[in-house]
Write an enzyme that holds these catalytic residues in place. Structure first.
Site, PDB file in Angstrom:
ATOM      1  N   ALA A  71     -12.553  13.370  24.987  1.00 16.70           N
ATOM      2  CA  ALA A  71     -13.800  13.901  25.541  1.00 16.70           C
ATOM      3  C   ALA A  71     -14.835  12.785  25.635  1.00 16.70           C
ATOM      4  CB  ALA A  71     -14.333  15.036  24.666  1.00 16.70           C
ATOM      5  N   ASP A  72     -15.712  12.920  26.610  1.00 15.58           N
ATOM      6  CA  ASP A  72     -16.818  11.978  26.741  1.00 15.58           C
ATOM      7  C   ASP A  72     -17.971  12.694  27.428  1.00 15.58           C
ATOM      8  OD1 ASP A  72     -17.466   9.023  26.270  1.00 15.58           O
ATOM      9  OD2 ASP A  72     -18.220   9.361  28.297  1.00 15.58           O
ATOM     10  N   GLN A  73     -19.160  12.179  27.202  1.00 17.68           N
ATOM     11  CA  GLN A  73     -20.354  12.786  27.776  1.00 17.68           C
ATOM     12  C   GLN A  73     -21.290  11.677  28.232  1.00 17.68           C
ATOM     13  OE1 GLN A  73     -23.306  14.652  25.132  1.00 17.68           O
ATOM     14  NE2 GLN A  73     -22.998  16.517  26.317  1.00 17.68           N
ATOM     15  N   ALA A 108     -17.005  15.714  29.982  1.00 16.57           N
ATOM     16  CA  ALA A 108     -15.618  15.708  30.440  1.00 16.57           C
ATOM     17  C   ALA A 108     -14.683  15.878  29.251  1.00 16.57           C
ATOM     18  CB  ALA A 108     -15.307  14.403  31.163  1.00 16.57           C
TER      19      ALA A 108
END
Length: 195
Positions: A71-73, A108
């Site tokens: 996950a990444d933001q 994401a």
């Protein structure tokens, strides 16, 4: 059940999964984010592409059996990606840029199995920060201290940071860094949770 690994050292993401009753292990992703971001920015790609790319890179960086969650933001203001603040003066400057304006978070998440991404999702909540006085802002930063440095935009919506906003449109879990409802559906589909 298929084992689950969270490729993240984010306490917020781990807490979201724990609170939802997901059994998982944690593994630090083997990804140096800076070169990935620099390459994407050099290609003219923006905050959304960075979040999607890094989520997939993190998911595929862990070689373990089962499903790997990456996950990444990213935070985008007026088409420009903003990073986590490096210190309290930078956090204050970011909050001044954000106040009275709307920004987008690109959250994401990707699932990988055997080094291949098998599912991906992107959520894009829009947050509008209220106009606040410098005195309120300084008192907020004084109370929160170094805790704001671990967050894009220098706020945690699940805490006192909620007072900074006049409107939040979109997935609350995505604001915290993990689009949970869609992820739970994918984990069920791929045998990691009971149907």
């Amino acid at each position: 059940m298929t084992p689950v690994v969270l490729a993240s050292t984010s306490a917020s993401r781990a807490r979201i999964l724990q609170d939802a009753g997901v059994v998982f292990e944690i593994a630090a992703p083997l990804v140096d984010e800076a070169p990935h971001k620099a390459a994407l920015l050099a290609e003219g790609r923006g905050a959304r592409a960075i979040a999607e790319h890094l989520a997939e890179a993190k998911a595929t960086s862990i070689a373990r059996p089962g499903l790997i969650i990456g996950a990444d933001q990213t935070l985008e203001l007026d088409g420009v990606s903003m990073d986590q603040p490096g210190g309290l003066p930078e956090a204050r400057a970011q909050l001044i840029r954000l106040r009275g304006r709307s920004h987008v978070l690109h959250a994401a998440v990707a699932l990988a199995r055997d080094g291949t991404v098998i599912w991906r999702h992107l959520a894009t909540p829009v947050l509008t920060m209220r106009v606040m006085t410098d005195e309120f802002l300084d008192a907020y930063l004084h109370r929160q201290g170094q805790a704001v440095l671990g967050s894009l935009g220098a706020y945690h919506l699940e805490g006192e940071g909620a007072q900074l906003f006049e409107e939040v449109r979109g997935d609350h879990f995505a604001v915290r860094g993990l689009p949970l409802i869609q992820l739970l559906a994918a984990l069920r589909l791929h045998g990691a949770l009971a149907r």
